[in-house]
Enzyme design. Sequence first.
Site, PDB file in Angstrom:
ATOM      1  N   ASP A  11     -19.968  40.851  -5.787  1.00  0.00           N
ATOM      2  CA  ASP A  11     -19.992  40.340  -4.410  1.00  0.00           C
ATOM      3  C   ASP A  11     -20.949  41.186  -3.581  1.00  0.00           C
ATOM      4  O   ASP A  11     -21.189  42.357  -3.888  1.00  0.00           O
ATOM      5  CB  ASP A  11     -18.598  40.458  -3.772  1.00  0.00           C
ATOM      6  CG  ASP A  11     -17.641  39.363  -4.240  1.00  0.00           C
ATOM      7  OD1 ASP A  11     -18.090  38.372  -4.841  1.00  0.00           O
ATOM      8  OD2 ASP A  11     -16.421  39.508  -3.981  1.00  0.00           O
ATOM      9  N   MET A  12     -21.473  40.606  -2.488  1.00  0.00           N
ATOM     10  CA  MET A  12     -22.330  41.395  -1.596  1.00  0.00           C
ATOM     11  C   MET A  12     -21.548  41.719  -0.328  1.00  0.00           C
ATOM     12  O   MET A  12     -20.921  40.845   0.260  1.00  0.00           O
ATOM     13  CB  MET A  12     -23.602  40.619  -1.265  1.00  0.00           C
ATOM     14  CG  MET A  12     -24.625  41.444  -0.524  1.00  0.00           C
ATOM     15  SD  MET A  12     -25.135  42.953  -1.393  1.00  0.00           S
ATOM     16  CE  MET A  12     -26.430  42.331  -2.470  1.00  0.00           C
ATOM     17  N   GLN A  51     -27.501  37.048   0.598  1.00  0.00           N
ATOM     18  CA  GLN A  51     -27.026  36.471   1.871  1.00  0.00           C
ATOM     19  C   GLN A  51     -28.218  35.950   2.676  1.00  0.00           C
ATOM     20  O   GLN A  51     -29.118  36.712   3.031  1.00  0.00           O
ATOM     21  CB  GLN A  51     -26.295  37.556   2.665  1.00  0.00           C
ATOM     22  CG  GLN A  51     -25.066  38.108   1.960  1.00  0.00           C
ATOM     23  CD  GLN A  51     -24.741  39.532   2.389  1.00  0.00           C
ATOM     24  OE1 GLN A  51     -25.650  40.347   2.587  1.00  0.00           O
ATOM     25  NE2 GLN A  51     -23.463  39.847   2.508  1.00  0.00           N
ATOM     26  N   ARG A  97     -12.380  38.260   7.799  1.00  0.00           N
ATOM     27  CA  ARG A  97     -13.696  37.594   7.769  1.00  0.00           C
ATOM     28  C   ARG A  97     -13.526  36.079   7.833  1.00  0.00           C
ATOM     29  O   ARG A  97     -14.287  35.389   8.491  1.00  0.00           O
ATOM     30  CB  ARG A  97     -14.474  38.006   6.505  1.00  0.00           C
ATOM     31  CG  ARG A  97     -14.964  39.447   6.546  1.00  0.00           C
ATOM     32  CD  ARG A  97     -15.981  39.740   5.471  1.00  0.00           C
ATOM     33  NE  ARG A  97     -15.415  39.803   4.138  1.00  0.00           N
ATOM     34  CZ  ARG A  97     -14.820  40.888   3.619  1.00  0.00           C
ATOM     35  NH1 ARG A  97     -14.711  41.997   4.317  1.00  0.00           N
ATOM     36  NH2 ARG A  97     -14.328  40.858   2.395  1.00  0.00           N
ATOM     37  N   ARG A 119     -25.513  34.174  -6.670  1.00  0.00           N
ATOM     38  CA  ARG A 119     -24.734  33.320  -5.755  1.00  0.00           C
ATOM     39  C   ARG A 119     -25.431  33.430  -4.394  1.00  0.00           C
ATOM     40  O   ARG A 119     -25.641  34.540  -3.893  1.00  0.00           O
ATOM     41  CB  ARG A 119     -23.301  33.816  -5.626  1.00  0.00           C
ATOM     42  CG  ARG A 119     -22.537  33.079  -4.521  1.00  0.00           C
ATOM     43  CD  ARG A 119     -21.258  33.804  -4.106  1.00  0.00           C
ATOM     44  NE  ARG A 119     -20.301  33.907  -5.183  1.00  0.00           N
ATOM     45  CZ  ARG A 119     -19.414  34.906  -5.290  1.00  0.00           C
ATOM     46  NH1 ARG A 119     -19.401  35.886  -4.402  1.00  0.00           N
ATOM     47  NH2 ARG A 119     -18.566  34.947  -6.290  1.00  0.00           N
ATOM     48  N   LYS A 147     -16.075  43.686  -5.901  1.00  0.00           N
ATOM     49  CA  LYS A 147     -16.829  44.407  -4.875  1.00  0.00           C
ATOM     50  C   LYS A 147     -17.070  45.830  -5.387  1.00  0.00           C
ATOM     51  O   LYS A 147     -16.123  46.553  -5.684  1.00  0.00           O
ATOM     52  CB  LYS A 147     -16.052  44.431  -3.563  1.00  0.00           C
ATOM     53  CG  LYS A 147     -16.040  43.076  -2.888  1.00  0.00           C
ATOM     54  CD  LYS A 147     -15.411  43.093  -1.533  1.00  0.00           C
ATOM     55  CE  LYS A 147     -15.529  41.728  -0.877  1.00  0.00           C
ATOM     56  NZ  LYS A 147     -15.110  40.587  -1.698  1.00  0.00           N
ATOM     57  N   THR A 152     -21.182  27.422  -0.274  1.00  0.00           N
ATOM     58  CA  THR A 152     -21.062  27.035   1.126  1.00  0.00           C
ATOM     59  C   THR A 152     -20.082  25.871   1.275  1.00  0.00           C
ATOM     60  O   THR A 152     -19.903  25.098   0.332  1.00  0.00           O
ATOM     61  CB  THR A 152     -22.445  26.629   1.691  1.00  0.00           C
ATOM     62  OG1 THR A 152     -22.299  26.279   3.073  1.00  0.00           O
ATOM     63  CG2 THR A 152     -23.074  25.462   0.946  1.00  0.00           C
TER      64      THR A 152
HETATM   65  P1  FDA Z   1     -19.676  27.766   8.015  1.00  0.00           P
HETATM   66  O1  FDA Z   1     -18.406  28.507   8.271  1.00  0.00           O
HETATM   67  O2  FDA Z   1     -20.968  28.375   8.489  1.00  0.00           O
HETATM   68  O3  FDA Z   1     -19.544  26.329   8.611  1.00  0.00           O
HETATM   69  C1  FDA Z   1     -20.667  25.452   8.711  1.00  0.00           C
HETATM   70  C2  FDA Z   1     -20.206  24.020   8.774  1.00  0.00           C
HETATM   71  O4  FDA Z   1     -19.615  23.669   7.511  1.00  0.00           O
HETATM   72  C3  FDA Z   1     -19.133  23.756   9.795  1.00  0.00           C
HETATM   73  O5  FDA Z   1     -19.670  23.557  11.056  1.00  0.00           O
HETATM   74  C4  FDA Z   1     -18.465  22.515   9.205  1.00  0.00           C
HETATM   75  O6  FDA Z   1     -19.276  21.393   9.456  1.00  0.00           O
HETATM   76  C5  FDA Z   1     -18.525  22.804   7.717  1.00  0.00           C
HETATM   77  N1  FDA Z   1     -17.272  23.472   7.277  1.00  0.00           N
HETATM   78  C6  FDA Z   1     -17.099  24.777   7.016  1.00  0.00           C
HETATM   79  N2  FDA Z   1     -15.836  25.040   6.632  1.00  0.00           N
HETATM   80  C7  FDA Z   1     -15.188  23.857   6.686  1.00  0.00           C
HETATM   81  C8  FDA Z   1     -13.856  23.449   6.432  1.00  0.00           C
HETATM   82  N3  FDA Z   1     -12.914  24.320   6.046  1.00  0.00           N
HETATM   83  N4  FDA Z   1     -13.547  22.147   6.591  1.00  0.00           N
HETATM   84  C9  FDA Z   1     -14.463  21.240   6.993  1.00  0.00           C
HETATM   85  N5  FDA Z   1     -15.746  21.572   7.253  1.00  0.00           N
HETATM   86  C10 FDA Z   1     -16.101  22.863   7.112  1.00  0.00           C
HETATM   87  N6  FDA Z   1     -20.218  36.289   1.977  1.00  0.00           N
HETATM   88  C11 FDA Z   1     -20.735  37.527   1.768  1.00  0.00           C
HETATM   89  O7  FDA Z   1     -21.230  38.142   2.717  1.00  0.00           O
HETATM   90  N7  FDA Z   1     -20.687  38.080   0.512  1.00  0.00           N
HETATM   91  C12 FDA Z   1     -20.179  37.424  -0.550  1.00  0.00           C
HETATM   92  O8  FDA Z   1     -20.171  37.966  -1.666  1.00  0.00           O
HETATM   93  C13 FDA Z   1     -19.650  36.119  -0.342  1.00  0.00           C
HETATM   94  N8  FDA Z   1     -19.108  35.398  -1.374  1.00  0.00           N
HETATM   95  C14 FDA Z   1     -18.750  34.079  -1.160  1.00  0.00           C
HETATM   96  C15 FDA Z   1     -18.311  33.298  -2.228  1.00  0.00           C
HETATM   97  C16 FDA Z   1     -18.051  31.943  -2.040  1.00  0.00           C
HETATM   98  C17 FDA Z   1     -17.622  31.119  -3.197  1.00  0.00           C
HETATM   99  C18 FDA Z   1     -18.205  31.368  -0.736  1.00  0.00           C
HETATM  100  C19 FDA Z   1     -17.970  29.909  -0.495  1.00  0.00           C
HETATM  101  C20 FDA Z   1     -18.578  32.144   0.323  1.00  0.00           C
HETATM  102  C21 FDA Z   1     -18.836  33.499   0.132  1.00  0.00           C
HETATM  103  N9  FDA Z   1     -19.201  34.312   1.201  1.00  0.00           N
HETATM  104  C22 FDA Z   1     -19.685  35.572   0.960  1.00  0.00           C
HETATM  105  C23 FDA Z   1     -18.976  33.845   2.603  1.00  0.00           C
HETATM  106  C24 FDA Z   1     -20.219  33.197   3.190  1.00  0.00           C
HETATM  107  O9  FDA Z   1     -21.214  34.153   3.385  1.00  0.00           O
HETATM  108  C25 FDA Z   1     -19.896  32.541   4.535  1.00  0.00           C
HETATM  109  O10 FDA Z   1     -19.474  33.522   5.438  1.00  0.00           O
HETATM  110  C26 FDA Z   1     -18.831  31.463   4.467  1.00  0.00           C
HETATM  111  O11 FDA Z   1     -18.960  30.673   3.314  1.00  0.00           O
HETATM  112  C27 FDA Z   1     -18.949  30.531   5.712  1.00  0.00           C
HETATM  113  O12 FDA Z   1     -20.182  29.837   5.707  1.00  0.00           O
HETATM  114  P2  FDA Z   1     -20.272  28.297   5.245  1.00  0.00           P
HETATM  115  O13 FDA Z   1     -21.699  28.031   4.918  1.00  0.00           O
HETATM  116  O14 FDA Z   1     -19.322  28.064   4.131  1.00  0.00           O
HETATM  117  O15 FDA Z   1     -19.797  27.427   6.447  1.00  0.00           O
END
Ligand code: FDA
Length: 285
Positions: A111-112, A141, A266, A162, A77, A204
């Site tokens: 990272d963002m 994002q 977060r 990413r 970061k 994701t």
């Molecule tokens: P979200 O939490 O929106 O869930 C959507 C659906 O996915 C759920 O309803 C469920 O169906 C499924 N799901 C999610 N988690 C699950 C679990 N544990 N088990 C089963 N099902 C599940 N953000 C940012 O602002 N800056 C950054 O630099 C980064 N970097 C980053 C790196 C990496 C590798 C990841 C994976 C994420 C980030 N993020 C991030 C965070 C990102 O912006 C986001 O907040 C989270 O990944 C949550 O969003 P999702 O799309 O993963 O699922």
Amino acid sequence: MKLPFILARRSVAGDTLAAALPVVDEILGDGRFVTLDLLGEHVHDRAQAKAFAQEYVRLIHTLAQRRRGRDANISIKLSMIGQVIDHDFCVANLLTVLAAARETHTFVRLDMEGSDITQSTLDIFEAVYPEYRDYVGVVLQAYLKRTERDVERMCELKARVRLCKGAYAEPPLVAYQDMDTIREKFRRYMKMLLLHARYPGIATHDDELINATKAFVTEAAIDRNDFEFQMLYGLRTETQQAIVEEGYNMRVYVPYGTEWVPYFSRRLRERKENVAFIIKNLFRK
Ligand code: FDA
């Protein structure tokens, strides 16, 4: 109040690098990739920001010795290494980190963070990118209203991006709030990056978006080695392994360090199950 580390142990690999390295080995051992993140953000003290940059240099060297041909890189970061102090100071610190990255062939992901520093993050990225094209990438994002332009720019630069939804509480003026729109934008940017940028990371845990990505790469005949999926340490481990078994690249974001509270908060906001886990642990004797 200083919270005990035990609360974070499901999503943070350790409070020291030594504690995190066995986790890194385990992930690399079953064919997943790693990005290692030393936790910390919004550092306002110059000496501390510089010390964190030096800590990252040490981390890069340790990781390079440890990975033995396997794919492990780092995430950082910028607000930890001087971004909220002074642009030039932050660029200088980042260049120190990138010099070590080039020496050891390590990729560095910026990272963002919150939307107040999105532009500054992209400016700093563009300041170093011409010299470090193969060693530095950014995060975009899908929830930010500005992101389409940024995706276009990164496609022009053929940069490594990413793509994630976005994790910060942002106002409606700058960020979409409803999940359907965020998913629709994510799908659109995923396709643009896969077609026109370089080796995107599709970050994701959302099956809908993972399946949309798999369907699109099949339809567009994109090689599975031209992109990777990414997930966070401690979330959906079996799904991560299953995705590798299907023949896709999967990188796990592994955070460690003592400054885990903002990262952990977060994650709590994202998943109710995490809150239940905390409450259970708080009352466990
Ligand atoms: P979200 O939490 O929106 O869930 C959507 C659906 O996915 C759920 O309803 C469920 O169906 C499924 N799901 C999610 N988690 C699950 C679990 N544990 N088990 C089963 N099902 C599940 N953000 C940012 O602002 N800056 C950054 O630099 C980064 N970097 C980053 C790196 C990496 C590798 C990841 C994976 C994420 C980030 N993020 C991030 C965070 C990102 O912006 C986001 O907040 C989270 O990944 C949550 O969003 P999702 O799309 O993963 O699922």
